[in-house]
Design an enzyme around this catalytic site. Structure first.
Site, PDB file in Angstrom:
ATOM      1  CE  LYS A 145      -3.903 -48.887 -49.759  1.00  0.00           C
ATOM      2  NZ  LYS A 145      -4.724 -48.192 -50.793  1.00  0.00           N
ATOM      3  CD  GLU A 198     -15.227 -50.247 -37.307  1.00  0.00           C
ATOM      4  OE1 GLU A 198     -16.431 -50.380 -37.621  1.00  0.00           O
ATOM      5  OE2 GLU A 198     -14.841 -50.216 -36.132  1.00  0.00           O
ATOM      6  CD  GLU A 247     -21.431 -50.187 -48.385  1.00  0.00           C
ATOM      7  OE1 GLU A 247     -20.472 -50.870 -48.763  1.00  0.00           O
ATOM      8  OE2 GLU A 247     -21.419 -49.522 -47.329  1.00  0.00           O
TER       9      GLU A 247
HETATM   10  P1  NAP Z   1     -12.388 -50.763 -50.413  1.00  0.00           P
HETATM   11  O1  NAP Z   1     -12.391 -50.871 -51.883  1.00  0.00           O
HETATM   12  O2  NAP Z   1     -12.688 -51.966 -49.607  1.00  0.00           O
HETATM   13  O3  NAP Z   1     -10.945 -50.223 -50.033  1.00  0.00           O
HETATM   14  C1  NAP Z   1     -10.591 -49.917 -48.709  1.00  0.00           C
HETATM   15  C2  NAP Z   1      -9.080 -49.921 -48.625  1.00  0.00           C
HETATM   16  O4  NAP Z   1      -8.595 -51.241 -48.900  1.00  0.00           O
HETATM   17  C3  NAP Z   1      -8.415 -48.997 -49.623  1.00  0.00           C
HETATM   18  O5  NAP Z   1      -7.288 -48.414 -49.043  1.00  0.00           O
HETATM   19  C4  NAP Z   1      -8.047 -49.973 -50.727  1.00  0.00           C
HETATM   20  O6  NAP Z   1      -7.004 -49.535 -51.530  1.00  0.00           O
HETATM   21  C5  NAP Z   1      -7.646 -51.195 -49.954  1.00  0.00           C
HETATM   22  N1  NAP Z   1      -7.717 -52.404 -50.767  1.00  0.00           N
HETATM   23  C6  NAP Z   1      -8.490 -52.640 -51.858  1.00  0.00           C
HETATM   24  N2  NAP Z   1      -8.277 -53.885 -52.334  1.00  0.00           N
HETATM   25  C7  NAP Z   1      -7.331 -54.446 -51.542  1.00  0.00           C
HETATM   26  C8  NAP Z   1      -6.694 -55.714 -51.526  1.00  0.00           C
HETATM   27  N3  NAP Z   1      -6.976 -56.665 -52.417  1.00  0.00           N
HETATM   28  N4  NAP Z   1      -5.785 -55.951 -50.549  1.00  0.00           N
HETATM   29  C9  NAP Z   1      -5.493 -54.996 -49.639  1.00  0.00           C
HETATM   30  N5  NAP Z   1      -6.055 -53.790 -49.610  1.00  0.00           N
HETATM   31  C10 NAP Z   1      -6.976 -53.506 -50.551  1.00  0.00           C
HETATM   32  O7  NAP Z   1     -13.366 -49.656 -49.902  1.00  0.00           O
HETATM   33  P2  NAP Z   1     -13.551 -48.182 -50.470  1.00  0.00           P
HETATM   34  O8  NAP Z   1     -14.221 -48.287 -51.793  1.00  0.00           O
HETATM   35  O9  NAP Z   1     -12.269 -47.446 -50.378  1.00  0.00           O
HETATM   36  O10 NAP Z   1     -14.549 -47.550 -49.381  1.00  0.00           O
HETATM   37  C11 NAP Z   1     -15.923 -47.807 -49.370  1.00  0.00           C
HETATM   38  C12 NAP Z   1     -16.254 -48.908 -48.394  1.00  0.00           C
HETATM   39  O11 NAP Z   1     -15.817 -48.550 -47.092  1.00  0.00           O
HETATM   40  C13 NAP Z   1     -17.743 -49.153 -48.261  1.00  0.00           C
HETATM   41  O12 NAP Z   1     -18.000 -50.521 -48.266  1.00  0.00           O
HETATM   42  C14 NAP Z   1     -18.076 -48.557 -46.896  1.00  0.00           C
HETATM   43  O13 NAP Z   1     -19.195 -49.095 -46.271  1.00  0.00           O
HETATM   44  C15 NAP Z   1     -16.839 -48.839 -46.154  1.00  0.00           C
HETATM   45  N6  NAP Z   1     -16.758 -47.981 -44.973  1.00  0.00           N
HETATM   46  C16 NAP Z   1     -17.001 -48.531 -43.738  1.00  0.00           C
HETATM   47  C17 NAP Z   1     -16.955 -47.737 -42.596  1.00  0.00           C
HETATM   48  C18 NAP Z   1     -17.203 -48.318 -41.238  1.00  0.00           C
HETATM   49  O14 NAP Z   1     -16.827 -47.694 -40.261  1.00  0.00           O
HETATM   50  N7  NAP Z   1     -17.800 -49.488 -41.114  1.00  0.00           N
HETATM   51  C19 NAP Z   1     -16.654 -46.383 -42.719  1.00  0.00           C
HETATM   52  C20 NAP Z   1     -16.415 -45.849 -43.983  1.00  0.00           C
HETATM   53  C21 NAP Z   1     -16.460 -46.670 -45.104  1.00  0.00           C
HETATM   54  P3  NAP Z   1      -7.343 -48.885 -52.974  1.00  0.00           P
HETATM   55  O15 NAP Z   1      -8.059 -47.652 -52.716  1.00  0.00           O
HETATM   56  O16 NAP Z   1      -6.008 -48.644 -53.554  1.00  0.00           O
HETATM   57  O17 NAP Z   1      -8.168 -49.871 -53.730  1.00  0.00           O
END
Ligand code: NAP
Ligand code: MG
Length: 493
Positions: free
Chosen positions: A187, A263, A397
């Site tokens: 996804k 992650e 963040e």
């Molecule tokens: P996000 O909002 O947490 O979303 C990540 C994924 O989860 C997306 O596919 C999102 O879908 C899905 N998602 C959102 N709400 C959900 C829910 N209630 N239930 C199930 N799935 C859900 O993160 P993002 O804004 O895409 O990415 C930024 C974040 O990623 C930052 O916090 C960053 O630090 C983190 N990150 C961490 C790493 C690591 O290796 N530690 C690497 C890269 C990024 P939708 O897009 O449709 O909302």
């Protein structure tokens, strides 16, 4: 000097439907959502909005493929060849994939080509090579027993990924999961689904059988949640925010206790001791560390902790480098930075900047939207000094090009500040005294530490965090543990 040509936005037709059981199919509901180019604000595609019904269809296809062993049961050598062919196809389609990534999430085309496509291909090749090199064990039992320890695939792995490095984040999960013989349902983030769909098609072309690699684009609260709650998904590999990571733990508890690897976010401390020799090089590393990829990096050097004796000079040097990171047209091969992922995200970044100003921090440079005439979502490289360690600016963040500077007196205080957030992903320390630097490195509560460097990276090294940055590791041979289980088989001899 040869003129740098802006890359044409003309692109081959995007794949926009879900990829399930080896074919592109619309969402059962018929609903779609818009993929938007954040550099222009224009929709570039209408993508199938998968929900629980589509996820269930994908999981069933993945389960059939797993149980009849069309992938896991192949000779490991053959699986390796398929993954290596896949890696090669990614390289062959470099320009198309890079353009798709840039148009969909705004990063500079040069980075998309040189970093995203290359790293995704390298990742599939690396784990492809693992297929026929992972052995089980024989336990050291008494002579009248034979105890085998077999390493087996888990079954169905749900991968849920963010938008900052869409292809790389997908590859870090899908590649080791496939190498261990699992079937995958991916996804991708709502903001950046397009390259994942094309990757699935290339995987099929490479010979990865139908049903083994499925992609269900859609909203997190629909497709992501359905995957997290599905009773027949064996594991979730998630990269994203700490907030959403919590949901996946709940989904697991409320469904089938599927294993979850997380992650999550970060707030990397970049610690600079007073004795550093080359302050210019340090400033370059700080600027690159926070402004690369528009600051949309989980390991972004978002907190500069600097000895008060050299603080003013370092802040001045970093601020002087900010114009070099000013975002440009992402299709310009010379653009050092591009658009942030969406207008919505731009709004979040600007709110954090405004709150930072109100908290008493001193805005040194940036702080505004730029290139507004384009209709795109761009933010100027921003530096705040005098940031209170407990303020939102220093704790949360932001995931944008915003640096918070905090002074310290002595390395003990630096370590305390560095460890003083909920996160534990990256940390960096710079000092001419290598022994002192390594002592600090040991005291950091972080999964990835850089000594006198920043953001060194290789597929051979584990990547992931501690504390609320999550658990489990991507990359390296250790990632294979997330996608396999041990089975003990006793025989009385
Ligand atoms: P996000 O909002 O947490 O979303 C990540 C994924 O989860 C997306 O596919 C999102 O879908 C899905 N998602 C959102 N709400 C959900 C829910 N209630 N239930 C199930 N799935 C859900 O993160 P993002 O804004 O895409 O990415 C930024 C974040 O990623 C930052 O916090 C960053 O630090 C983190 N990150 C961490 C790493 C690591 O290796 N530690 C690497 C890269 C990024 P939708 O897009 O449709 O909302
Ligand atoms: Mg999201």
């Amino acid at each position: 000097m040869a003129a740098v040509e802006r890359v044409s936005a003309d692109h081959p037709a995007f794949r926009t439907e879900a990829f399930i059981d080896g074919a592109f199919v619309p969402a059962a509901s018929g609903r779609t959502f818009s993929a938007v180019n954040p550099a222009t604000g224009h929709a570039i595609a209408e993508v199938s909005a998968c929900d629980a019904e589509d996820v269930d269809r994908a999981v069933k296809a993945a389960r059939r493929a797993f149980e009849d062993r069309r992938w896991a049961g192949q000779r490991p050598l053959e699986r390796k060849r398929a993954l290596l062919r896949f890696a090669e196809l990614i390289r062959t389609h470099r320009d198309e994939l890079a353009l798709t990534e840039t148009l969909n999430m705004g990063k500079p085309i040069s980075d998309a080509r040189a970093i995203d496509v290359r790293a995704a291909a390298d990742c599939f090749a690396y784990y492809g090579e693992c297929c026929d090199k992972v052995y089980g064990e024989v336990a050291p039992t008494t002579d009248d027993n034979l105890a085998l320890v077999l390493r087996e695939p888990l079954g169905i792995v749900g991968c849920v990924t963010p938008w900052n490095f869409p292809m790389i984040m997908a590859a870090w999960k899908v590649a080791p999961a496939l190498a261990m013989g699992n079937s995958v349902v991916l996804k991708p983030a709502e903001e950046s689904p397009l390259t994942a769909l094309r990757l699935a098609e290339l995987a099929a072309e490479a010979g990865i059988p139908d049903g083994v690699f499925n992609v269900v684009p859609g909203l997190g609260v629909e497709a992501g949640k359905a995957l997290g709650l599905h009773m027949d998904v064996d594991a979730i590999a998630f990269t994203g925010s700490t907030e959403v990571g919590r949901y996946f733990l709940r989904y697991s508890a409320e469904s089938n206790i599927k294993r979850v690897a997380l992650e999550l976010g970060g707030k990397t401390a970049f610690v600079v001791a007073h004795d550093v020799k080359d302050l210019g090089a340090v400033a370059e590393a700080v600027a690159g560390g926070i402004f690369f990829n528009q600051g949309e990096m989980c390991t972004a050097a978002s907190r500069l902790l600097v000895d008060n004796r050299i603080r003013a000079e370092l802040v001045e040097r970093v601020a002087a480098l900010a114009p070099r990171w000013m975002p440009g047209d992402p299709l310009d091969p010379d653009a050092p930075a591009g658009a942030v992922v969406s207008r919505e995200h731009q709004g979040r970044i600007l709110s954090a900047i405004q709150a930072g100003g109100e908290s008493g921090a001193r805005l040194v440079t940036g702080g505004t939207a730029v290139r507004t005439e384009t209709g795109g979502a761009f933010v100027a490289p921003t530096v705040f000094d005098d940031v209170a360690p407990s303020s939102a600016l220093a704790q949360n963040e932001i995931f944008g090009p915003v640096l918070s500077v905090i002074g310290f007196d002595g390395l003990d205080e630096a370590v305390e500040l560095a460890n003083g957030t909920i996160y534990g992903l990256g940390a960096s320390v710079w000092s001419a005294d290598l022994a002192a630097a390594h002592k600090v490195a040991r005291r950091f509560k972080a999964g990835i530490v850089y000594v006198n460097c920043f953001d060194a990276d290789d597929i051979t090294t584990p990547f992931g965090g501690v504390k609320q940055s999550g658990f489990g590791r991507d990359k390296s041979l250790h990632a294979l543990e997330k996608y396999s289980d041990l089975k003990t088989v006793w025989t009385r001899l």
